[in-house]
Design a protein around this motif. Sequence first.
Motif, PDB file in Angstrom:
ATOM      1  N   ASN A 460       0.846  -1.193   0.000  1.00 44.71           N
ATOM      2  CA  ASN A 460       0.000   0.000   0.000  1.00 44.71           C
ATOM      3  C   ASN A 460       0.881   1.242   0.000  1.00 44.71           C
ATOM      4  O   ASN A 460       1.950   1.262   0.611  1.00 44.71           O
ATOM      5  CB  ASN A 460      -0.912   0.028   1.227  1.00 44.71           C
ATOM      6  CG  ASN A 460      -1.910   1.161   1.155  1.00 44.71           C
ATOM      7  OD1 ASN A 460      -2.683   1.255   0.209  1.00 44.71           O
ATOM      8  ND2 ASN A 460      -1.895   2.033   2.152  1.00 44.71           N
ATOM      9  N   HIS A 461       0.467   2.238  -0.744  1.00 44.32           N
ATOM     10  CA  HIS A 461       1.106   3.553  -0.722  1.00 44.32           C
ATOM     11  C   HIS A 461       0.009   4.612  -0.625  1.00 44.32           C
ATOM     12  O   HIS A 461      -1.091   4.420  -1.136  1.00 44.32           O
ATOM     13  CB  HIS A 461       1.903   3.822  -2.009  1.00 44.32           C
ATOM     14  CG  HIS A 461       3.069   2.912  -2.223  1.00 44.32           C
ATOM     15  ND1 HIS A 461       2.942   1.690  -2.834  1.00 44.32           N
ATOM     16  CD2 HIS A 461       4.390   3.062  -1.911  1.00 44.32           C
ATOM     17  CE1 HIS A 461       4.144   1.112  -2.894  1.00 44.32           C
ATOM     18  NE2 HIS A 461       5.026   1.922  -2.340  1.00 44.32           N
ATOM     19  N   GLU A 462       0.335   5.695   0.030  1.00 54.60           N
ATOM     20  CA  GLU A 462      -0.542   6.863  -0.015  1.00 54.60           C
ATOM     21  C   GLU A 462      -0.638   7.300  -1.480  1.00 54.60           C
ATOM     22  O   GLU A 462       0.362   7.613  -2.119  1.00 54.60           O
ATOM     23  CB  GLU A 462       0.054   7.978   0.847  1.00 54.60           C
ATOM     24  CG  GLU A 462      -0.639   9.321   0.699  1.00 54.60           C
ATOM     25  CD  GLU A 462      -2.103   9.289   1.084  1.00 54.60           C
ATOM     26  OE1 GLU A 462      -2.926   9.843   0.323  1.00 54.60           O
ATOM     27  OE2 GLU A 462      -2.425   8.704   2.142  1.00 54.60           O
ATOM     28  N   GLU A 463      -1.876   7.289  -2.027  1.00 52.57           N
ATOM     29  CA  GLU A 463      -2.025   7.543  -3.466  1.00 52.57           C
ATOM     30  C   GLU A 463      -1.675   8.971  -3.839  1.00 52.57           C
ATOM     31  O   GLU A 463      -1.074   9.232  -4.881  1.00 52.57           O
ATOM     32  CB  GLU A 463      -3.456   7.193  -3.915  1.00 52.57           C
ATOM     33  CG  GLU A 463      -3.713   5.689  -3.895  1.00 52.57           C
ATOM     34  CD  GLU A 463      -4.955   5.309  -4.680  1.00 52.57           C
ATOM     35  OE1 GLU A 463      -5.193   5.918  -5.736  1.00 52.57           O
ATOM     36  OE2 GLU A 463      -5.671   4.407  -4.234  1.00 52.57           O
ATOM     37  N   GLU A 464      -2.056   9.910  -3.001  1.00 48.83           N
ATOM     38  CA  GLU A 464      -1.804  11.318  -3.316  1.00 48.83           C
ATOM     39  C   GLU A 464      -0.404  11.715  -2.854  1.00 48.83           C
ATOM     40  O   GLU A 464      -0.231  12.410  -1.856  1.00 48.83           O
ATOM     41  CB  GLU A 464      -2.872  12.212  -2.668  1.00 48.83           C
ATOM     42  CG  GLU A 464      -4.205  12.179  -3.357  1.00 48.83           C
ATOM     43  CD  GLU A 464      -4.132  12.693  -4.790  1.00 48.83           C
ATOM     44  OE1 GLU A 464      -3.458  13.708  -5.023  1.00 48.83           O
ATOM     45  OE2 GLU A 464      -4.740  12.063  -5.678  1.00 48.83           O
ATOM     46  N   GLN A 465       0.600  11.248  -3.572  1.00 47.37           N
ATOM     47  CA  GLN A 465       1.983  11.621  -3.308  1.00 47.37           C
ATOM     48  C   GLN A 465       2.724  11.597  -4.634  1.00 47.37           C
ATOM     49  O   GLN A 465       2.266  10.974  -5.612  1.00 47.37           O
ATOM     50  CB  GLN A 465       2.642  10.673  -2.312  1.00 47.37           C
ATOM     51  CG  GLN A 465       2.803   9.244  -2.796  1.00 47.37           C
ATOM     52  CD  GLN A 465       3.646   8.399  -1.864  1.00 47.37           C
ATOM     53  OE1 GLN A 465       4.802   8.697  -1.633  1.00 47.37           O
ATOM     54  NE2 GLN A 465       3.045   7.326  -1.311  1.00 47.37           N
ATOM     55  N   PRO A 466       3.864  12.243  -4.732  1.00 51.86           N
ATOM     56  CA  PRO A 466       4.622  12.211  -5.986  1.00 51.86           C
ATOM     57  C   PRO A 466       5.012  10.782  -6.347  1.00 51.86           C
ATOM     58  O   PRO A 466       5.325   9.966  -5.471  1.00 51.86           O
ATOM     59  CB  PRO A 466       5.861  13.060  -5.666  1.00 51.86           C
ATOM     60  CG  PRO A 466       5.442  13.949  -4.536  1.00 51.86           C
ATOM     61  CD  PRO A 466       4.478  13.143  -3.733  1.00 51.86           C
ATOM     62  N   CYS A 467       4.980  10.468  -7.626  1.00 53.09           N
ATOM     63  CA  CYS A 467       5.366   9.138  -8.093  1.00 53.09           C
ATOM     64  C   CYS A 467       6.846   8.911  -7.762  1.00 53.09           C
ATOM     65  O   CYS A 467       7.700   9.752  -8.055  1.00 53.09           O
ATOM     66  CB  CYS A 467       5.138   9.020  -9.596  1.00 53.09           C
ATOM     67  SG  CYS A 467       5.600   7.407 -10.274  1.00 53.09           S
ATOM     68  N   HIS A 468       7.147   7.777  -7.145  1.00 57.60           N
ATOM     69  CA  HIS A 468       8.530   7.498  -6.736  1.00 57.60           C
ATOM     70  C   HIS A 468       9.314   6.741  -7.812  1.00 57.60           C
ATOM     71  O   HIS A 468      10.447   6.329  -7.576  1.00 57.60           O
ATOM     72  CB  HIS A 468       8.543   6.714  -5.417  1.00 57.60           C
ATOM     73  CG  HIS A 468       7.979   5.328  -5.511  1.00 57.60           C
ATOM     74  ND1 HIS A 468       6.637   5.067  -5.488  1.00 57.60           N
ATOM     75  CD2 HIS A 468       8.594   4.121  -5.631  1.00 57.60           C
ATOM     76  CE1 HIS A 468       6.427   3.775  -5.586  1.00 57.60           C
ATOM     77  NE2 HIS A 468       7.604   3.170  -5.676  1.00 57.60           N
ATOM     78  N   LEU A 469       8.729   6.565  -8.975  1.00 57.94           N
ATOM     79  CA  LEU A 469       9.405   5.925 -10.103  1.00 57.94           C
ATOM     80  C   LEU A 469       9.605   7.004 -11.165  1.00 57.94           C
ATOM     81  O   LEU A 469       8.675   7.375 -11.891  1.00 57.94           O
ATOM     82  CB  LEU A 469       8.576   4.756 -10.620  1.00 57.94           C
ATOM     83  CG  LEU A 469       8.322   3.695  -9.545  1.00 57.94           C
ATOM     84  CD1 LEU A 469       7.130   2.825  -9.886  1.00 57.94           C
ATOM     85  CD2 LEU A 469       9.563   2.847  -9.324  1.00 57.94           C
ATOM     86  N   LYS A 470      10.812   7.540 -11.215  1.00 59.31           N
ATOM     87  CA  LYS A 470      11.102   8.737 -11.995  1.00 59.31           C
ATOM     88  C   LYS A 470      11.655   8.377 -13.376  1.00 59.31           C
ATOM     89  O   LYS A 470      12.566   7.547 -13.483  1.00 59.31           O
ATOM     90  CB  LYS A 470      12.129   9.607 -11.259  1.00 59.31           C
ATOM     91  CG  LYS A 470      11.751   9.961  -9.822  1.00 59.31           C
ATOM     92  CD  LYS A 470      10.541  10.868  -9.758  1.00 59.31           C
ATOM     93  CE  LYS A 470      10.267  11.320  -8.328  1.00 59.31           C
ATOM     94  NZ  LYS A 470       9.044  12.156  -8.239  1.00 59.31           N
ATOM     95  N   LEU A 471      11.126   9.010 -14.397  1.00 55.99           N
ATOM     96  CA  LEU A 471      11.640   8.859 -15.755  1.00 55.99           C
ATOM     97  C   LEU A 471      12.528  10.048 -16.087  1.00 55.99           C
ATOM     98  O   LEU A 471      12.108  11.196 -15.966  1.00 55.99           O
ATOM     99  CB  LEU A 471      10.496   8.778 -16.762  1.00 55.99           C
ATOM    100  CG  LEU A 471       9.473   7.648 -16.587  1.00 55.99           C
ATOM    101  CD1 LEU A 471       8.418   7.721 -17.680  1.00 55.99           C
ATOM    102  CD2 LEU A 471      10.158   6.292 -16.583  1.00 55.99           C
ATOM    103  N   LYS A 472      13.754   9.770 -16.516  1.00 58.10           N
ATOM    104  CA  LYS A 472      14.635  10.861 -16.927  1.00 58.10           C
ATOM    105  C   LYS A 472      14.115  11.525 -18.185  1.00 58.10           C
ATOM    106  O   LYS A 472      14.226  12.739 -18.359  1.00 58.10           O
ATOM    107  CB  LYS A 472      16.054  10.319 -17.154  1.00 58.10           C
ATOM    108  CG  LYS A 472      16.695   9.732 -15.910  1.00 58.10           C
ATOM    109  CD  LYS A 472      18.045   9.089 -16.249  1.00 58.10           C
ATOM    110  CE  LYS A 472      18.610   8.358 -15.040  1.00 58.10           C
ATOM    111  NZ  LYS A 472      19.845   7.609 -15.381  1.00 58.10           N
ATOM    112  N   ASP A 473      13.551  10.731 -19.089  1.00 57.67           N
ATOM    113  CA  ASP A 473      13.001  11.236 -20.344  1.00 57.67           C
ATOM    114  C   ASP A 473      11.695  10.499 -20.594  1.00 57.67           C
ATOM    115  O   ASP A 473      11.688   9.281 -20.837  1.00 57.67           O
ATOM    116  CB  ASP A 473      13.991  11.004 -21.492  1.00 57.67           C
ATOM    117  CG  ASP A 473      13.524  11.593 -22.822  1.00 57.67           C
ATOM    118  OD1 ASP A 473      12.300  11.772 -23.003  1.00 57.67           O
ATOM    119  OD2 ASP A 473      14.386  11.845 -23.686  1.00 57.67           O
ATOM    120  N   ALA A 474      10.574  11.211 -20.544  1.00 59.30           N
ATOM    121  CA  ALA A 474       9.256  10.580 -20.657  1.00 59.30           C
ATOM    122  C   ALA A 474       8.986   9.997 -22.038  1.00 59.30           C
ATOM    123  O   ALA A 474       8.067   9.188 -22.209  1.00 59.30           O
ATOM    124  CB  ALA A 474       8.163  11.590 -20.300  1.00 59.30           C
ATOM    125  N   SER A 475       9.777  10.370 -23.037  1.00 63.08           N
ATOM    126  CA  SER A 475       9.544   9.864 -24.394  1.00 63.08           C
ATOM    127  C   SER A 475      10.201   8.509 -24.644  1.00 63.08           C
ATOM    128  O   SER A 475       9.821   7.787 -25.567  1.00 63.08           O
ATOM    129  CB  SER A 475      10.070  10.869 -25.425  1.00 63.08           C
ATOM    130  OG  SER A 475      11.490  10.930 -25.407  1.00 63.08           O
TER     131      SER A 475
END
Length: 548
Positions: A460-475
């Motif tokens: 479980n994670h608090e849904e309203e939080q920044p995504c902890h899986l970061k993309l350096k380049d979204a494309s």
Amino acid sequence: MEREAMEYDVVIVGAGPAGLSAAIRLKQQAESAGQEISVCVVEKGSEVGAHILSGAVFEPRALNELLPDWAERGAPLNTPVTHDDIYLFSDEQNARKLPGFAVPKTMHNSGNYIISAANLCRWLAEQAEALGVEIFPGFAASELVLEDNTVKGILIGDMGLDREGQPKDSYTPGMALLAKYTLFAEGCRGHLGKQLIKHFALDDGKSPQHYAIGFKEIWDVPAEQHHAGLVVHSAGWPLDDASGGGYLYHAEGQQVVVGLIIDLNYSNPYLNPFEEFQRYKQHPTLKQYLKGGKRVSYGARAIAKGGLNSLPKMSFNGGLLIGCDAGTLNFAKIKGNHTAMKSGMLAAEVVAQALLSGDTGGQDLTGFASAFTSSWLYDELYRSRNFGPAIHKFGTFWGGAFNTLDQNWFGGRLPLTLKDEQHDYAQLKPAASCRPIVYPKPDNQISFDRLSSVYLSNTNHEEEQPCHLKLKDASIPIQVNLAKYAEPAQRYCPAGVYEIVEEQDKGPRLQINAQNCIHCKTCDIKDPSQNITWVTPEGGGGPNYPNM
């Protein structure tokens, strides 16, 4: 922003075997000297043990040194190993049981125990607290405090941020925990450990670290199928496109634990590690113990298996990397708990010696290197240095034959050192040159789907939080990974975090279901573009393993 700060002599990040052993040893050293060392341990899991996942057959060597009276203290080592069965699976129906002389002696488990590593950590935490160690579960170390190229401590992650990183009504700023020395014991592919290795160039001149993903399930089984103390290991099928091996341990309480370890240097982007594990359980050698049983828990975690050749320099200004954060697991034994504990104990002894002699902190404790190389931990890792590279270079059969010769006849002291200099993420081949793999549908008796499995991990994670899986380049996920590799993230993730979603008139996009994440770190390791960075979410989030 002003943050509240607390100061300690030593801050330890991670309440696993390495971190807790270090905390206990620090207090023991101070007590012996008649002095005081203040020690704080922070743990991102909701409780100690919540994020601990290990097979686990436990070798008590380090525990014997740390707490010789562990039996009288009630340590949860209740099931001694009674027998080893080791098989080579040739296909989905057939297996050959290997005689003892044909198996590397590191795989034998006489004198060891089948345990819950999570419960061992809970017990170690009790011993640490009794000595005066402060342990804070539910607090995630999110950032390093770096001043003048020296680690001064860590920052606890802010709580109560929305998806855009803006404060909500529940916002609480994270605290700074400052220390003369900080020990990082986050486990495999630690978020801060990764930053430290890069910042201080700790891996210069070393082979790249190598990894596997390890799966584990706990089953309640009928009494007539349970043989407390029996250890079953296997190699071969179903891993036609990868190296690794499987296990099934008969634990206490009429339970068995079953799992599969898959090296992350595999090349076929269509390989799905989770599905390989579900297929593995259907082999008759394993199914005989599982049929009629009930699966009660599921989890997965990356394993650092590069061994001695991949160990970074473990000291830097103001701290040390210990345990699986550095990569001390002995893959020849498929064991990392005793090595992590010894790593933490050595670190504690070096730090305590410095502090008790009046050191004010912030030094590069280079004496750790000599303490390490003169210990049985170094000797053990040295003797198994060729194990992983042999499998990678020669394959499961011939690599296994080499390792049996090396371990059983030469005691791990053959006058050569094999190395694997290829990064695991760079091994994927283009999808166009690989065969797609069609996996059978789950039968919901022995094999299951990913989402029902994640449910059993109590994630479980608090849904309203920044995504902890970061993309350096979204494309990159679509333009590179999908186009070239059929986006392997949708298969290598054991929790269904990554999905390719087709949107009308917009084409495909990558959807990240961060709520499902079980903190295995596989995406941070295997992404072929190295575009994904795992960072810590709010403290207390992630899996809540009861006794893994």
